[in-house]
Design a protein around this motif. Structure first.
Motif, short mmCIF file in Angstrom:
data_model
loop_
_atom_site.label_atom_id
_atom_site.label_comp_id
_atom_site.label_asym_id
_atom_site.label_seq_id
_atom_site.Cartn_x
_atom_site.Cartn_y
_atom_site.Cartn_z
N ILE A 86 0.82 -1.21 0.00
CA ILE A 86 0.00 0.00 0.00
C ILE A 86 0.86 1.27 0.00
CG2 ILE A 86 -2.01 -1.08 1.09
CD1 ILE A 86 -1.07 0.09 3.77
N HIS A 87 2.17 1.07 -0.10
CA HIS A 87 3.10 2.21 -0.09
C HIS A 87 4.41 1.70 -0.67
CE1 HIS A 87 6.08 5.00 1.69
NE2 HIS A 87 5.10 5.89 1.73
N GLU A 88 5.25 2.62 -1.10
CA GLU A 88 6.56 2.22 -1.64
C GLU A 88 7.32 1.32 -0.67
OE1 GLU A 88 10.73 4.31 -3.18
OE2 GLU A 88 9.02 5.55 -2.59
N ARG A 89 7.18 1.60 0.62
CA ARG A 89 7.85 0.79 1.65
C ARG A 89 6.84 0.27 2.67
NH1 ARG A 89 10.23 4.08 4.62
NH2 ARG A 89 9.98 6.02 3.47
N GLY A 90 5.61 0.04 2.24
CA GLY A 90 4.59 -0.36 3.20
C GLY A 90 3.60 -1.40 2.70
N PHE A 91 3.14 -2.21 3.66
CA PHE A 91 2.17 -3.27 3.37
C PHE A 91 1.06 -3.26 4.41
CE2 PHE A 91 6.11 -4.62 1.48
CZ PHE A 91 5.78 -5.36 0.36
N GLU A 92 -0.07 -3.85 4.05
CA GLU A 92 -1.10 -4.15 5.04
C GLU A 92 -1.30 -5.66 5.05
OE1 GLU A 92 -4.95 -2.47 4.36
OE2 GLU A 92 -5.38 -3.77 2.64
N VAL A 93 -1.59 -6.21 6.22
CA VAL A 93 -1.79 -7.64 6.39
C VAL A 93 -3.00 -7.85 7.31
CG1 VAL A 93 0.65 -8.26 6.07
CG2 VAL A 93 -0.19 -7.71 8.36
N PRO A 94 -3.69 -8.99 7.19
CA PRO A 94 -4.86 -9.22 8.05
C PRO A 94 -4.50 -9.64 9.47
CG PRO A 94 -4.58 -11.03 6.49
CD PRO A 94 -3.57 -10.00 6.12
N SER A 95 -3.29 -10.16 9.68
CA SER A 95 -2.88 -10.61 11.02
C SER A 95 -1.36 -10.57 11.12
CB SER A 95 -3.38 -12.03 11.30
OG SER A 95 -2.72 -12.96 10.44
N VAL A 96 -0.86 -10.75 12.31
CA VAL A 96 0.58 -10.62 12.56
C VAL A 96 1.40 -11.62 11.75
CG1 VAL A 96 0.59 -12.14 14.59
CG2 VAL A 96 2.33 -10.33 14.37
N GLU A 97 0.84 -12.79 11.46
CA GLU A 97 1.58 -13.80 10.69
C GLU A 97 1.90 -13.32 9.28
OE1 GLU A 97 -0.12 -18.03 11.46
OE2 GLU A 97 -1.62 -16.60 12.15
N GLY A 98 1.17 -12.29 8.83
CA GLY A 98 1.40 -11.75 7.50
C GLY A 98 2.80 -11.21 7.30
N ILE A 99 3.51 -10.92 8.41
CA ILE A 99 4.88 -10.43 8.30
C ILE A 99 5.76 -11.42 7.54
CG2 ILE A 99 5.55 -11.39 10.55
CD1 ILE A 99 6.92 -8.16 8.94
N LEU A 100 5.48 -12.71 7.66
CA LEU A 100 6.29 -13.73 7.00
C LEU A 100 6.13 -13.64 5.48
CD1 LEU A 100 5.54 -16.69 9.46
CD2 LEU A 100 7.52 -15.14 9.44
N LYS A 101 4.91 -13.41 5.01
CA LYS A 101 4.68 -13.26 3.57
C LYS A 101 5.26 -11.96 3.05
CE LYS A 101 0.65 -16.26 3.05
NZ LYS A 101 -0.75 -16.38 2.57
N VAL A 102 5.17 -10.92 3.86
CA VAL A 102 5.74 -9.63 3.47
C VAL A 102 7.25 -9.76 3.27
CG1 VAL A 102 6.28 -7.30 4.29
CG2 VAL A 102 3.96 -8.18 4.49
N LEU A 103 7.92 -10.43 4.18
CA LEU A 103 9.36 -10.63 4.06
C LEU A 103 9.71 -11.40 2.79
CD1 LEU A 103 10.25 -11.41 7.78
CD2 LEU A 103 10.85 -9.34 6.50
N GLU A 104 8.88 -12.38 2.46
CA GLU A 104 9.08 -13.15 1.22
C GLU A 104 8.95 -12.24 0.00
OE1 GLU A 104 6.34 -16.38 1.22
OE2 GLU A 104 7.27 -17.38 2.96
N LYS A 105 7.93 -11.37 0.02
CA LYS A 105 7.71 -10.46 -1.11
C LYS A 105 8.89 -9.50 -1.28
CE LYS A 105 2.61 -10.33 -0.90
NZ LYS A 105 2.26 -10.57 -2.32
N ILE A 106 9.40 -8.99 -0.15
CA ILE A 106 10.54 -8.06 -0.22
C ILE A 106 11.77 -8.77 -0.76
CG2 ILE A 106 12.13 -6.66 1.16
CD1 ILE A 106 9.75 -6.02 3.00
N ASN A 107 11.99 -10.00 -0.30
CA ASN A 107 13.16 -10.76 -0.74
C ASN A 107 13.08 -11.11 -2.22
OD1 ASN A 107 14.43 -10.75 1.74
ND2 ASN A 107 13.46 -12.64 2.43
N GLU A 108 11.86 -11.37 -2.71
CA GLU A 108 11.67 -11.70 -4.12
C GLU A 108 12.13 -10.56 -5.01
OE1 GLU A 108 7.55 -12.57 -4.55
OE2 GLU A 108 7.68 -14.50 -3.51
N LYS A 109 11.90 -9.33 -4.52
CA LYS A 109 12.27 -8.16 -5.32
C LYS A 109 13.71 -7.73 -5.08
CE LYS A 109 7.54 -6.58 -5.85
NZ LYS A 109 6.58 -5.47 -5.77
N GLY A 110 14.33 -8.48 -4.16
CA GLY A 110 15.76 -8.32 -3.92
C GLY A 110 16.19 -7.01 -3.35
#
Length: 233
Positions: free
Chosen positions: A209-233
């Motif tokens: 939702i931002h150049e450096r920001g995400f929204e997630v439905p629950s705290v576990e979403g941090i794991l998927k966010v980290l994966e997304k950031i790593n994918e883009k290197g």
């Protein structure tokens, strides 16, 4: 990414469980109706949150200010407020731990990242929150805790977010903070130059939702966010 900072209340621990426990203890100590106590706590919390959003008040007295304001509104002594907080910390049960909290912390730790907690304080000191994290098995995944009454700042002040970075020698762009409050946690982290993750229960899935920001439905979403950031290197 090198460091993940977690908010505490309504991210790892349920604030309503703690507030309910404290209201019960206050009611007992004051010999008064619990409904009046709950209403007083709600009114005081709203007032303090407004103050912090406007960054007014004395950051060095964040804890004392909240205790004094609650005691004054309830017409009791500050020591009663402090005793009620201590009793609540001792008596609250494991229902205070939010679903997914342990999984999120453990998952981040397994990635080899530094894990910190960055939390504001209200009515009870950060040391009590640290005790709760210890009591319910979460501190084993946390490298360091940073609470407002120990840092002498509070979210969304940049000093609050900067302390963990300074402690671990991490650049803002190498750190990410997750929390449930949009202004305090999400916007505060972004203004400090970090990545931000907002826990929005109405979100269907993790999304940017931002150049450096995400929204997630629950705290576990941090794991998927980290994966997304790593994918883009």
């Amino acid at each position: 990414m090198k460091l993940v900072s977690f908010d505490v209340w309504n991210t790892l621990l349920d604030i309503n469980v703690m507030l309910d426990a404290m209201a019960v203890e206050l009611s007992k100590l004051m010999g008064t109706c619990i409904v009046d106590v709950v209403e007083g706590m709600i009114a005081t919390r709203e007032r303090i949150k407004r103050m912090r959003a406007e960054t007014t008040g004395d950051p060095a007295r964040a804890l004392e200010e909240s205790q004094e304001m609650l005691a004054e509104l309830l017409g009791t002594d500050i020591e009663i407020v402090r005793r009620a907080a201590a009793r609540a910390t001792l008596n609250v049960g494991d229902e205070i731990v939010l679903p997914g909290a342990k999984k999120a912390l453990e998952g981040v730790k397994k990635k080899g990242l530094t894990v910190t907690v960055t939390g504001n304080v209200m009515f009870w000191p950060g040391s009590y929150t640290r005790l709760l994290l210890e009591r319910f098995g979460l501190m084993g995944f946390i490298d360091r805790t940073f609470f407002a009454d120990e840092v002498f700042a509070y979210k969304p002040m940049p000093e609050m977010f900067g302390k963990p970075l300074e402690t671990f020698g991490v650049k803002p762009g190498e750190a990410i903070h997750i929390g449930d409050t949009y202004a305090e946690d999400f916007e505060g982290a972004l203004r400090a130059g970090m990545w931000g993750v907002w826990i929005n229960p109405e979100a269907e899935e993790p999304r940017k939702i931002h150049e450096r920001g995400f929204e997630v439905p629950s705290v576990e979403g941090i794991l998927k966010v980290l994966e997304k950031i790593n994918e883009k290197g």
